[in-house]
Design a protein around this motif. Structure first.
Motif, PDB file in Angstrom:
ATOM      1  N   ASP A  33      -1.875   5.236  -4.351  1.00 18.50           N
ATOM      2  CA  ASP A  33      -3.264   5.905  -3.849  1.00 18.50           C
ATOM      3  C   ASP A  33      -2.905   6.309  -2.468  1.00 18.50           C
ATOM      4  O   ASP A  33      -2.570   5.730  -1.668  1.00 18.50           O
ATOM      5  N   ALA A  74       1.311   6.815   3.971  1.00 19.16           N
ATOM      6  CA  ALA A  74       0.457   6.432   2.795  1.00 19.16           C
ATOM      7  C   ALA A  74       0.977   6.119   1.686  1.00 19.16           C
ATOM      8  O   ALA A  74       0.618   5.457   0.857  1.00 19.16           O
ATOM      9  N   LYS A  77       0.794  -1.370   0.100  1.00 16.72           N
ATOM     10  CA  LYS A  77       0.100  -0.149   0.007  1.00 16.72           C
ATOM     11  C   LYS A  77       0.793   1.057  -0.015  1.00 16.72           C
ATOM     12  O   LYS A  77       0.411   2.370  -0.368  1.00 16.72           O
ATOM     13  N   SER A 127      -4.577   4.778   0.947  1.00 16.34           N
ATOM     14  CA  SER A 127      -4.068   3.651   1.510  1.00 16.34           C
ATOM     15  C   SER A 127      -3.038   3.780   2.057  1.00 16.34           C
ATOM     16  O   SER A 127      -2.108   4.495   1.600  1.00 16.34           O
ATOM     17  N   LYS A 128      -2.539   2.777   3.095  1.00 16.34           N
ATOM     18  CA  LYS A 128      -1.378   3.266   4.053  1.00 16.34           C
ATOM     19  C   LYS A 128      -0.884   1.796   4.282  1.00 16.34           C
ATOM     20  O   LYS A 128      -1.311   0.755   4.402  1.00 16.34           O
ATOM     21  N   ASP A 175       1.306   2.029  -3.800  1.00 13.24           N
ATOM     22  CA  ASP A 175       0.170   1.578  -4.841  1.00 13.24           C
ATOM     23  C   ASP A 175      -0.492   2.958  -5.443  1.00 13.24           C
ATOM     24  O   ASP A 175      -1.532   2.925  -6.098  1.00 13.24           O
TER      25      ASP A 175
HETATM   26 CA   LIG Z   1      -0.804   4.260  -0.622  1.00 14.88          CA
END
Ligand SMILES: [Ca+2]
Length: 191
Positions: free
Chosen positions: A76, A181, A71, A79-80, A74
């Motif tokens: 994003d 993150a 994560k 997300s973490k 990714d």
């Molecule tokens: Ca992420």
């Protein structure tokens, strides 16, 4: 007749002048192209070119868990990656099949609990995982918001196969939970 001939000569000279100007223009264009520099290197996010990412401490659910290490890269920001048992030897490592030059990166803080944010860290690089070159060293860093992206730049002209993000202390201390993150690595245009 003389006048007629003279006019012909004038016309020929005029034509010759036009040809010379046109030829001159062509040559000038060619010279301009010759002087153009090669295509400039553009900034590039090289995170996804990495063939492998390893961490010295993984989320208890594994790399692909809801808050596993995958994560972190990714792309994003919601997300973490989270671990429960940070220690000052903790590192995250990216591996490239072919050596790459990196000289910037971004970090994005996670959604909650800022005591889990990294505070002191180094960016290290190697081609053999035995000898490491320090590329960047940050201390007393603090994110002023949740889900905040901060960019760091350093000078580096060398290509490496391995890059380590080695975190020695969190805002909350040297133990407990760590979270982040996103980590993106970047190659800026050659300086
Ligand atoms: Ca992420």
């Amino acid at each position: 007749m003389k006048i007629y001939k003279l006019t012909n000569i004038k016309a020929l000279v005029f034509l010759a002048l036009i040809m010379a100007v046109l030829t001159g223009c062509d040559k000038k264009k060619e010279r301009v192209y010759e002087l153009l520099p090669p295509d400039p290197e553009t900034e590039k996010d090289l995170t996804e070119l990495a063939i492998n990412m390893t961490v010295s401490i993984e989320n208890s659910g594994g790399a692909n868990a809801g808050e596993g290490s995958r994560k972190l890269i990714d792309n994003d920001l919601d997300s973490k990656f989270l671990i429960f048992s940070f220690d000052p030897t903790f590192y995250i490592q990216l591996e490239y099949d072919i050596a790459e030059r990196l000289d910037a990166y971004t970090l994005t803080s996670a959604n909650d609990a800022d005591g889990r944010d990294p505070k002191n860290w180094k960016i290290l690089a190697s081609n053999d995982k035995a000898t490491w070159t320090e590329l960047d060293n940050q201390t007393n860093q603090a994110f002023d918001a949740r889900r905040k992206t901060v960019r760091y730049e350093f000078t580096n002209s060398e290509k490496f196969k391995y890059y380590r993000f080695a975190i020695s202390e969190l805002k909350g201390g040297t133990s407990g939970l760590f979270q982040l993150a996103e980590w993106r690595v970047i190659r800026r245009p050659q300086q």
